[in-house]
Structure formats: C-alpha cells, structure tokens
Design an enzyme around this catalytic site. Structure first.
Site, PDB file in Angstrom:
ATOM      1  N   LYS A  16       8.565  46.819  41.650  1.00 22.26           N
ATOM      2  CA  LYS A  16       8.254  45.916  40.541  1.00 22.26           C
ATOM      3  C   LYS A  16       6.956  45.168  40.767  1.00 22.26           C
ATOM      4  CE  LYS A  16      12.650  45.130  38.267  1.00 22.26           C
ATOM      5  NZ  LYS A  16      13.589  44.139  37.728  1.00 22.26           N
ATOM      6  N   LYS A  55      15.994  59.374  36.423  1.00 17.19           N
ATOM      7  CA  LYS A  55      17.089  58.739  35.687  1.00 17.19           C
ATOM      8  C   LYS A  55      16.624  58.263  34.310  1.00 17.19           C
ATOM      9  CE  LYS A  55      19.596  54.601  36.164  1.00 17.19           C
ATOM     10  NZ  LYS A  55      20.058  53.435  36.904  1.00 17.19           N
ATOM     11  N   LYS A  70      15.494  52.588  30.165  1.00 16.09           N
ATOM     12  CA  LYS A  70      15.014  51.940  28.949  1.00 16.09           C
ATOM     13  C   LYS A  70      13.596  51.419  29.105  1.00 16.09           C
ATOM     14  CE  LYS A  70      17.660  47.850  30.284  1.00 16.09           C
ATOM     15  NZ  LYS A  70      18.878  47.077  30.071  1.00 16.09           N
TER      16      LYS A  70
END
Ligand code: TRP
Length: 337
Positions: free
Chosen positions: A120, A202, A205
């Site tokens: 992140k 995976k 969103k």
C-alpha cells in the site's frame, strides 16, 4: 432430569469489512455468503471498518454513501440483525482507544515487515501516513476487544491475524488473562474467484471495472463483463487452473453459484463453445445477484430502519468492548474513570 447447567457460551466470531467500493462477487462467494451460515452456531459480530478506510484518502460523501450501502448489503445477503451484531467501527469509541493502547505493545519492526503495508505504501506513495503503518494494530484491537475466538479472513489478512495473536500473547504475558487469543476461520467450501481480465490474480474491487463483478452490478454490466472475460485460444472447456486459468475461473464461479461439482460442469459442457460457458456464468450471476439487489434497494429506502440497526449494533458492541478495554486499562495502571 432438570437441566441445571447453563449452556456453554457459543464461540464468538468477528469479522470486518472496509467500506471502500462495493464488494465483488469474489467477496460474496469467498466470504460474505458464508457468514449467513454461521449465525446460529456462533455469536457473530460484523463490523464495517470505516476507521481502517481512512488510512487512504476518502471523499467524505462517498465514504458516507459506501458505509450505509455496506450495512444495507449485509442485511440484503440475509444476516439477521437480531442474531449478528452489525455496527460501524467508528461508532464504538473503544476501537480507537484500544488501538492506542496496543500501539504501545507493538514494535516498529513488526509493522514494517507487513506485506500489505509495503504494497500500500508503494501504491499511495504520496500519503504514507502513520495510520497506514499501524493499521494491523487497530485491527488487532477490533478482534481482541470482543474476545473473539474465530476470525474469518481471506488469504491477504492472515499476516494481520498472526500479528494480532502475537500482540495478544504479549499483553497476556504481562497481564494474564486479558485477551482471548483468536484463530483464523477458514470455511470448508470457498472458491477463490479470480480477476476476469487477469485470472492469475484474485478478483479485486480496486482493479479496473472490467476485472470484477460488483454485487450491485446491473444484469447488463454483468453480461458484458463476463462476455469480455479473458479465456484462451484452444477452445476446449476443461478445468485446469494451471494451463487454462480464465476458463477454469469461469467454471469455478459457475460451480460456486450452482453448487455443482466443477468437473461435472466441465464434463457436461465439453464440446460446447466458450460463448455457451460465458452465457451460463452470466445468467448464474444475474440469478444470484438480482434477489440480493432487490432486498438491498428495499433496505436503502428505509433509512430509519438502517439507523435502528446500526444504533442497536453499536450499543451492543460498545458494552462488550468496554468490558475488555476497562479490564486492560486497570491492569496497565490507569485511574478508573
Ligand atoms: N483489514 C480487513 C480488510 O481489509 C478489515 C478488518 C478490519 C478486519 N478489522 C478487522 C477483518 C477485524 C477481520 C477482523 O479486509
């Protein structure tokens, strides 16, 4: 003979979900739909992790909308608010307080080894804030406040759960018996749904819109995205995730939604074209999502009901959380409030 013994307390489950974007079909298949199955056997709490969401910059109106929508969605997938405590993390002040206390029992070194922090901070290089760094500590507090026994989490959260257990053991070492040390809960059946555009990753969103099916996507959007899903060029329907990740992903989505065995589906479709497979997948998605969306819309049109759900949830959660927080504060040596 009369039963005199009190029934053993049910095992407690807590999970959290961030109000960042609408959950995907992957979140539904892999996690959310299983929650409904737990509500009788366990004592369940589901928290909308809005405090976690602000570790990356949020637009206020959007955060508000996504938070209330997520609550409506939890109800729409069938979670009964009488059986499951549904609440917003920010409504239970003990989360922020516990986060601070636990920060003082967590080492910088531990946090800097977290792979999600590394990912992140690379992705949001302009905003590597302290909250992002200490995010797993807040999450540990979420779990430990409720003395949760089990935490259903995806693969991406196992490192955070490990650190939670480390923190719990460390604090228990200093102040015995403060925390229940939780374990991960991994449902028996849980297909991993992959991205429609890169089926080796995976479904997420946070990827571009055509990579995932959102739980609230319209039937047209679902059909369009499935039609454009990446397959391969050998035109054979076969379950082979290694060599045919795209086709295999479509087969496992179909299997997860229909309950049929993935190999049986492949068998029954052999000789057909990818277009047929995609049609079957799209229609299964629409059939699953439409009733959820109908209920979602009903809940969204009843703001008073939603408010009563989250108020009651925060009240129930707050009482449990306070018990743990005050126990720890007393042990640490604070004057009682
Ligand atoms: N970090 C989790 C996620 O992004 C959300 C979360 C916050 C959570 N607190 C939690 C999950 C406590 C399980 C338990 O998916």
């Amino acid at each position: 003979m009369e039963q005199t013994q009190a029934p053993a307390r049910k095992q407690r489950i807590l999970s959290g979900i961030q109000p960042s974007g609408t959950p995907t079909l992957g979140n539904y298949i892999g996690a959310m739909r299983n929650w409904k199955l737990l509500e009788d056997e366990y004592d369940c709490l589901y928290m909308i992790a809005d405090l976690h969401a602000i570790t990356v910059r949020q637009e206020p109106a959007k955060l508000r909308a996504q938070s209330i929508q997520l609550l409506a969605l939890l109800l729409a997938i069938g979670l009964a608010p009488e059986k499951n405590v549904l609440f917003f993390q920010s409504h239970v002040r003990q989360h922020a307080e516990m986060g601070w206390l636990l920060n003082c029992f967590t080492y910088m070194g531990e946090m800097s080894r977290m792979t999600q922090f590394k990912d992140k901070s690379a992705k949001h290089a302009d905003n590597i804030n302290c909250g992002l760094f200490t995010y797993p500590v807040l999450m540990a507090g979420d779990i430990l406040l409720y003395q949760a026994n089990l935490v259903p989490v995806g693969q991406d959260q196992t490192q955070h759960l490990e650190i939670c257990r480390d923190i719990a053991n460390r604090v228990n070492g200093l102040y015995p018996g403060v925390f229940t040390v939780p374990q991960g809960y991994y449902p028996k059946v849980g297909a991993r749904v992959m991205s429609l555009q890169d089926p080796t990753r995976k479904m997420s969103k946070s990827d571009p819109d055509d990579c995932f099916i959102g739980i609230l996507d319209t039937p047209d959007a679902v059909r369009r995205k499935v039609r454009r899903a990446v397959t391969d060029s050998d035109a054979q329907i076969r379950f082979d995730p290694e060599n045919k990740p795209g086709v295999s992903n479509l087969l496992s989505i179909l299997s997860a939604l229909t309950g049929e065995d993935v190999h049986a589906i492949a068998e029954s479709m052999s000789g057909k074209g990818y277009g047929d497979l995609k049609n079957a997948v799209a229609e299964a998605c629409v059939e699953t999502l439409t009733p959820i969306q109908d209920r979602f819309n009903q809940y969204m049109s009843d703001k008073a009901y939603l408010e009563s759900v989250y108020r009651t949830g925060a009240e129930r959660a707050g009482k449990m959380a306070e018990r743990t927080l005050s126990k720890l504060m007393k042990k640490i040596g604070f004057i009682a409030r």
